[in-house]
Design an enzyme around this catalytic site. Structure first.
Site, PDB file in Angstrom:
ATOM      1  N   ASP A 166      -3.105   5.683  19.724  1.00  0.00           N
ATOM      2  CA  ASP A 166      -4.314   5.570  18.993  1.00  0.00           C
ATOM      3  C   ASP A 166      -5.283   6.728  19.457  1.00  0.00           C
ATOM      4  O   ASP A 166      -6.335   6.989  18.617  1.00  0.00           O
ATOM      5  CB  ASP A 166      -5.038   4.307  19.183  1.00  0.00           C
ATOM      6  CG  ASP A 166      -4.512   3.174  18.185  1.00  0.00           C
ATOM      7  OD1 ASP A 166      -3.876   3.422  17.501  1.00  0.00           O
ATOM      8  OD2 ASP A 166      -4.728   1.972  18.745  1.00  0.00           O
ATOM      9  N   ASP A 222       3.161  -2.221  12.692  1.00  0.00           N
ATOM     10  CA  ASP A 222       2.072  -2.293  13.957  1.00  0.00           C
ATOM     11  C   ASP A 222       2.601  -3.606  14.563  1.00  0.00           C
ATOM     12  O   ASP A 222       3.118  -4.685  14.004  1.00  0.00           O
ATOM     13  CB  ASP A 222       0.708  -2.325  13.329  1.00  0.00           C
ATOM     14  CG  ASP A 222      -0.067  -1.693  14.528  1.00  0.00           C
ATOM     15  OD1 ASP A 222       0.082  -1.484  15.437  1.00  0.00           O
ATOM     16  OD2 ASP A 222      -1.366  -1.461  14.150  1.00  0.00           O
TER      17      ASP A 222
END
Ligand code: GLA
Length: 780
Positions: free
Chosen positions: A547, A479
């Site tokens: 997301d 990430d």
């Protein structure tokens, strides 16, 4: 195939041709780019002038040519070309004047021979035939600077890659202010430009605009390729559609600040270019130094945007993704992020894993919160030590428990970051990107590590390596959750080099780790899809697309993404409702259908599912696994019905199986009936088409259920909840025998949608944001 005859270089793939010719020592003319052609004589393709324009500068006097109005591969303002320049550099004499002259060329099989010296990811040949490279060499004689234009043809994918290499053979410093990977001039301006833009949770929505005189820029300056504007752009002929018309596509194998410009000149010619963003870019090249641009990727299709997207899919799958992964079926995963956020301990995680195993899931991903003191997003990034209290033991021990349950173990890391509240920051504040004596602005309470420093790169290699050394980790979610603000390193002499050097540092880390741990499946992520690009895909075969897991939003995000990237690169999860990003409620089958067009995962608290939902999920996962190869590696395209409903379809490589989804965003009364067309099958072969039976909740009907129910079922009441827990209605199932051409051209007139006047087993109940899936199989 690449060949040179007289002064003309011809680059051909199966369906496209790129023709350039030497018009003079300083003029490499772009003669043609488009549908594949045979070239008889270059003169037909050359620009011709009988006299010069009013106030222009003459570049080739005897032919009355001004460089301002001829399609060229390289030129500059010094030569009288006032369009956007793809190369700007300050020469040792302080001027910006350069004049490159043609010297030589080379054609050879395979990719660019210095690819591995570039320290950047690049397209690979992967043993596929038909890959050839052309290098054209220019020299700036006054200062002895060499410029190479490098073209590689990937015949099988209908793709040409382009890059430039500059070598300073002088003894003096030159300063690059702008160094694009390529430029492409086109003789006509009747194109529209398509870009893929957005923000966090709204990535890569497609935008199309008509071009007009002037310049349109598509770029990023956040330090990553960004969710603002993906480096992918299309130029499509006015009127071109998904299924017809000439389309040009351009992308860049680069993960940092990129820049694409499309300019319509005063004479209605187009110039397009891509490369490292010149914003905050100043690069010093001392004598003997070489600067390599990232590799640009160019493709063309005469048959519309779907066909162009398919060229990119083929290219990414065969030449970008590491060979080891490029046909490998990816596991169905469960991720604990939206199931628990930071609030977990061993027991909760193992319960999630057991539930997942029951449903047929294959991989357990432990997301943020397993290390240091990380109970929220305010601390501990950089302290990659397991919180044994939370996990009930070491990482090894926890991973063993996951394996005993029967799942593979995956883990989340955010290696490029450092929390001010971390042991790492306390011991090495100099690792963070900060401008001395200036307030630093935080993003998600964190700072970014200064990857331009080699010792920081080494720290990162070590800290990720330590986790992967555990040996039980088969998947890593990499990430990167904040943007870079003050690109500054105390060790750099010229901070204009910061952003590019950051990316080079990142690539060194990724290169080292992927060589050391080739079997770990890495999924890229950057606050969702903030770094979805070809550079990252060279190291990690899949990326968390967004997301945002709301199915309606995903229709735009996944479709936009699909214009440059195949389904085998896109992470797509089924999550809870109300959706955590949009608060929208979309039924579980539609959430699944949309996620099927990607790499399926589940990201919700499975222990909250009722009996009927568990049954639905089990069936979903079995269905996906059965057709996984088709979903992940089939030929994908998107279409619109006449009534605006979406059709997404994927066809197996052998054309024996296809799966199509009809998605209805809005339920409009008495809209025209749906006609299901599926293309890409074998015209005369027989196929069987069948609706995937899906489960309908009685909640869909609200109080209307009482028209047929013997007992009163109040909407939102206890009885409704009880019935819903144990019972789902079956959707209608339609079945047809067709031929490939019937299905492609006539299509199937699907059964009537629910319109409020009645319901039976043939009614297609389709409220807002619902879908149906159809499986097409060749008859034996
Ligand atoms: C980012 C990612 C999410 C999740 C969180 C964890 O937002 O995109 O999927 O991993 O970080 O902090």
């Amino acid at each position: 195939m690449i060949q040179k005859s007289d002064k003309v270089f011809e680059i051909h793939t199966k369906k496209l041709s790129y023709i350039i010719g030497l018009r003079s020592e300083s003029c490499l003319e772009q003669l043609y780019f488009g549908r594949r052609i045979g070239v008889k004589s270059a003169s037909a393709l050359q620009e011709k002038y009988a006299s010069e324009y009013g106030n222009t500068i003459l570049g080739i006097e005897k032919e009355h040519i001004t460089f301002d109005n001829i399609c060229v591969e390289l030129s500059s303002q010094t030569l009288g070309d006032y369009r956007e320049s793809s190369l700007e550099m300050k020469m040792p004499d302080g001027s910006y004047a350069y004049h490159f002259l043609y010297k030589d060329y080379e054609i050879y099989d395979g990719i660019y021979k210095e690819s591995s010296s570039t320290r950047m990811p690049h397209a690979k040949q992967n043993d596929i035939e038909g890959c050839q490279t052309l290098e054209i060499l220019f020299r700036e004689e006054k200062y002895n600077i060499e410029l190479r234009l490098v073209y590689t043809a990937f015949e099988d994918s209908d793709v040409i890659t382009l890059r430039r290499v500059l070598k300073n053979d002088s003894n003096e410093m030159i300063t690059l202010d702008k160094f694009m990977s390529m430029q492409l001039d086109l003789p006509e301006a009747n194109y529209e430009m398509v870009t893929f833009d957005g923000a966090w949770t709204r990535e890569r929505h497609m935008h199309r605009r008509k071009l007009a005189p002037g310049r349109v820029v598509n770029d990023s300056n956040t330090g990553t390729s960004s969710n603002h504007h993906n480096p992918l752009i299309y130029l499509v002929r006015e009127g071109a559609s998904k299924d017809s018309g000439e389309c040009i596509g351009l992308n860049l194998i680069y993960s940092g600040n990129h820049y694409e410009a499309v300019e319509v000149s005063p004479y209605q010619k187009i110039r397009m270019m891509t490369g490292v963003n010149p914003h905050r870019f100043v690069y010093q090249l001392a004598g003997g130094d070489v600067f390599y641009s990232p590799e640009a990727v160019l493709s063309f299709s005469p048959d519309g945007m779907n066909s162009l997207a398919q060229n990119f899919h083929h290219f990414v799958q065969n030449h970008i993704i590491a060979k080891h992964w490029n046909k490998n079926e990816r596991p169905v995963l469960v991720n604990n992020w939206e199931a628990t956020y930071f609030d977990f301990q061993e027991k909760k995680l193992l319960k999630l894993a057991k539930d997942a195993k029951e449903l047929g899931i294959e991989l357990f991903v432990l997301d943020d919160g397993w290390f240091g003191k990380r109970e929220n997003d305010h601390c501990s990034l950089g302290d990659w030590k397991v919180n044994e209290k939370k996990l009930g033991g070491t990482l090894d021990e926890f991973a063993n428990k996951i394996e005993t349950i029967g799942l593979k173990m995956g883990i989340w890391m955010e290696p490029e970051m450092i929390s001010p509240d971390s042991d790492l920051y306390r011991s090495h504040p100099e690792y963070a990107i900060e401008v001395p004596d200036r307030h630093v602005f935080l993003g998600r309470n964190q700072l970014v590590l200064d990857l331009t420093q080699e010792c920081v790169q080494d720290f990162m290699i070590q800290s990720v390596g330590n986790i992967l050394d555990c040996g039980k980790i088969s998947y890593l979610k990499w990430d990167m959750n904040r943007q870079i603000t003050d690109g500054y390193s105390r060790l750099l002499e010229e901070n204009g080099e910061f952003y590019h050097r950051y990316v080079l540092g990142l690539y060194r880390v990724l290169d080292t780790l992927t060589k050391k741990f080739p079997d770990v499946l890495i999924e890229g992520c950057s606050a969702g899809g903030n770094r979805f690009d070809l550079g990252m895909l060279c190291y990690m075969p899949q990326i968390w697309t967004s997301d945002d897991t709301d199915a309606k939003e995903r229709i735009c995000i996944q479709e936009g993404t699909s214009y440059g990237y195949p389904l085998c690169t896109m992470g797509a999860h089924v999550s809870a409702i109300p959706n955590h990003q949009t608060l929208r409620n979309i039924d579980i089958e539609t959430r699944f259908h949309v996620a099927c067009f990607g790499l399926l995962g589940y990201e919700l608290d499975l222990s909250k599912l009722n009996k009927s939902e568990c049954k639905v999920l089990k069936e979903q996962i079995a269905f996906y696994k059965k057709y996984r190869k088709v979903f992940q590696y089939g030929t994908f395209s998107t279409h619109k019905m006449a009534n605006d409903n979406e059709i997404w379809q994927v066809v197996s490589r052998d054309q024996c199986t296809a799966i199509a989804m009809v998605y209805q965003k809005e339920s409009t009364p008495n809209l025209s009936n749906d006609i299901l067309r599926v293309e890409g099958l074998l015209d005369e072969e027989g196929y069987h088409v069948r609706t995937r039976k899906q489960a309908l909740s009685i909640k869909t009907f609200g109080n209307l259920v009482n028209q047929v129910s013997p007992i009163e079922i109040a909407e939102g009441g206890v009885m409704q909840a009880i019935v819903d827990k144990v019972y789902r209605m079956d959707s209608e199932v339609e079945e047809y025998d067709v031929t490939g051409d019937m299905l492609a051209y006539a299509g199937i007139k699907l059964s009537q949608r629910f319109i409020g006047t009645g319901y039976n087993e043939k009614t297609r109940v389709m409220p807002d944001n619902t879908s149906r899936m159809y499986v097409v199989e060749k008859k034996k």
